[in-house]
Design a protein around this motif. Structure first.
Motif, PDB file in Angstrom:
ATOM      1  N   PHE A 140       0.830  -1.191   0.000  1.00 57.15           N
ATOM      2  CA  PHE A 140       0.000   0.000   0.000  1.00 57.15           C
ATOM      3  C   PHE A 140       0.873   1.252   0.000  1.00 57.15           C
ATOM      4  CE2 PHE A 140      -2.884  -3.155   1.828  1.00 57.15           C
ATOM      5  CZ  PHE A 140      -4.063  -2.883   1.141  1.00 57.15           C
ATOM      6  N   GLY A 141       0.411   2.298  -0.708  1.00 56.39           N
ATOM      7  CA  GLY A 141       1.104   3.586  -0.667  1.00 56.39           C
ATOM      8  C   GLY A 141       2.133   3.785  -1.756  1.00 56.39           C
ATOM      9  N   LEU A 142       2.036   3.052  -2.872  1.00 56.12           N
ATOM     10  CA  LEU A 142       2.976   3.216  -3.975  1.00 56.12           C
ATOM     11  C   LEU A 142       2.373   4.104  -5.065  1.00 56.12           C
ATOM     12  CD1 LEU A 142       4.497  -0.323  -4.653  1.00 56.12           C
ATOM     13  CD2 LEU A 142       5.628   1.632  -3.626  1.00 56.12           C
ATOM     14  N   SER A 143       3.225   4.918  -5.668  1.00 57.28           N
ATOM     15  CA  SER A 143       2.794   5.718  -6.818  1.00 57.28           C
ATOM     16  C   SER A 143       3.059   4.927  -8.096  1.00 57.28           C
ATOM     17  CB  SER A 143       3.539   7.050  -6.856  1.00 57.28           C
ATOM     18  OG  SER A 143       3.176   7.852  -5.745  1.00 57.28           O
ATOM     19  N   PRO A 144       2.123   4.968  -9.043  1.00 54.25           N
ATOM     20  CA  PRO A 144       2.241   4.150 -10.255  1.00 54.25           C
ATOM     21  C   PRO A 144       3.146   4.777 -11.313  1.00 54.25           C
ATOM     22  CG  PRO A 144       0.191   5.369 -10.300  1.00 54.25           C
ATOM     23  CD  PRO A 144       0.842   5.694  -8.983  1.00 54.25           C
ATOM     24  N   THR A 145       4.444   4.774 -11.061  1.00 47.20           N
ATOM     25  CA  THR A 145       5.376   5.325 -12.042  1.00 47.20           C
ATOM     26  C   THR A 145       5.544   4.336 -13.203  1.00 47.20           C
ATOM     27  OG1 THR A 145       7.316   4.319 -11.015  1.00 47.20           O
ATOM     28  CG2 THR A 145       6.642   6.481 -10.190  1.00 47.20           C
ATOM     29  N   PRO A 146       5.882   4.829 -14.402  1.00 49.78           N
ATOM     30  CA  PRO A 146       6.076   3.928 -15.547  1.00 49.78           C
ATOM     31  C   PRO A 146       7.148   2.873 -15.296  1.00 49.78           C
ATOM     32  CG  PRO A 146       5.859   6.187 -16.309  1.00 49.78           C
ATOM     33  CD  PRO A 146       5.936   6.254 -14.816  1.00 49.78           C
ATOM     34  N   ALA A 147       8.235   3.257 -14.604  1.00 49.06           N
ATOM     35  CA  ALA A 147       9.301   2.289 -14.338  1.00 49.06           C
ATOM     36  C   ALA A 147       8.802   1.152 -13.456  1.00 49.06           C
ATOM     37  CB  ALA A 147      10.489   2.990 -13.682  1.00 49.06           C
ATOM     38  N   ARG A 148       8.013   1.475 -12.442  1.00 51.63           N
ATOM     39  CA  ARG A 148       7.470   0.434 -11.567  1.00 51.63           C
ATOM     40  C   ARG A 148       6.446  -0.423 -12.302  1.00 51.63           C
ATOM     41  NH1 ARG A 148       6.409   4.243  -6.214  1.00 51.63           N
ATOM     42  NH2 ARG A 148       8.517   4.125  -5.337  1.00 51.63           N
ATOM     43  N   ALA A 149       5.680   0.214 -13.183  1.00 53.93           N
ATOM     44  CA  ALA A 149       4.634  -0.512 -13.909  1.00 53.93           C
ATOM     45  C   ALA A 149       5.193  -1.550 -14.871  1.00 53.93           C
ATOM     46  CB  ALA A 149       3.753   0.478 -14.667  1.00 53.93           C
TER      47      ALA A 149
END
Length: 312
Positions: A140-149
């Motif tokens: 919980f609490g993650l931002s959906p950055t392109p690198a993470r996606a």
């Protein structure tokens, strides 16, 4: 030699006759009750083998199946916890217990799945690696950055958060460009949303990359850094917990991005769909806001302190 072969053949025939079975060409067959007995013996052996194999099969399914199936079979929902990030997560060092609105969300999600929560301590930067390594089921609490996606999947937004700066006394500025200078030392926790955003928004500033969120606060207090990029909820907590650390600036143009939960990609995607449905259900009930507001005291934040740009 021929006599020996005939003797062995006669002995074999007598043995067959005793068991009720004749040689090929003879019409007598196995009795029905004998045949049933043979089948029963085979079935019992098969059942015993399946019984012995069942735990191993169940464990293999838990290890290699979908996240949804694993949680339902083991009755355990594995989540991450980041100490010192109130109101998201708070760990009582003495009691070893966790609190915070992300923990409240995890407990309610586990209840919906008829499971219990297991919390693994991590950092924002390592959370994605923990998901990939199958150490946790959700963060919980993650931002959906392109690198993470590229490596994890994200749920629908939990909240929309604004990027801010915690500015040490004596440092001034109103826009992002005011702080985008080599002489400005910007503290971030490695691998976090703040780290990613700072590298993009303040490319000319001097980055001070630190291991944990607590180290960021210490860098401001010690004068090692001049400012720290933090999302609004974190900056409020930082200022409330550390007297004299500085003030909060919301630079223009205002930049914000959603905060979600991250999950490991699954072949069937059922776990992600379940969490999305759970989020929407609780948002409609007002539970989401209730969990967040009830955890503000952990960071000494009042509801009126939250910027209007932060929505949930």
């Amino acid at each position: 030699m021929a006599q020996l072969k005939r003797l062995r053949s006669q002995r074999a025939l007598r043995s067959l006759k005793k068991s009720g079975i004749r040689r090929k060409g003879e019409c007598k067959m196995i009795k029905r009750r004998d045949f049933a007995g043979l089948i029963g013996l085979g079935a019992a052996g098969g059942a015993a083998a399946l019984a012995l194999a069942a735990p191993a099969i169940a464990q293999a399914s838990a290890d290699t199946g979908s996240t949804f199936d694993r949680v339902r079979s083991t009755k355990k929902l594995r989540v991450a916890g980041v100490p010192g990030t109130e109101p998201y997560y708070h760990k009582d060092i003495v009691a070893g217990k966790w609190a915070g609105f992300c923990v409240s969300m995890a407990e309610d999600l586990a209840k919906a799945l008829e499971a219990e929560v297991e919390i693994t301590e991590t950092t924002w930067g390592n959370a994605v690696l923990d998901l990939q390594a199958n150490k946790i089921d959700i963060m919980f609490g993650l931002s959906p950055t392109p690198a993470r996606a590229l490596v994890v999947e994200f749920t629908r937004p939990i909240m929309n958060n604004t990027f801010t700066l915690v500015v040490r006394p004596g440092v001034e500025g109103k826009t992002w460009e005011d702080f985008n200078k080599p002489e400005i030392r910007v503290a971030v926790d490695i691998g976090s949303t703040q780290d990613i955003f700072a590298r993009r928004a303040l490319p000319n500033a001097t980055l001070v990359a630190l291991k944990s969120f607590d180290d960021v606060a210490l860098s401001l207090l010690s004068g090692r850094a001049d400012v720290s990029v933090q999302v609004a909820m974190n900056s409020l907590a930082t200022v409330k917990k550390n007297d004299g650390i500085g003030s909060i600036v919301v630079p223009t143009p205002i930049s914000a991005q959603p905060t979600c939960a991250g999950v490991r990609p699954d072949p069937d995607g059922r776990f992600l769909r379940f969490v999305d449905n759970w989020l929407e259900y609780n948002r409609a009930l007002g539970a989401m806001k209730g969990w967040i507001v009830s955890s503000l005291d952990l960071a000494k934040i009042q509801p009126q302190d939250i910027p209007v740009s932060v929505t949930f």
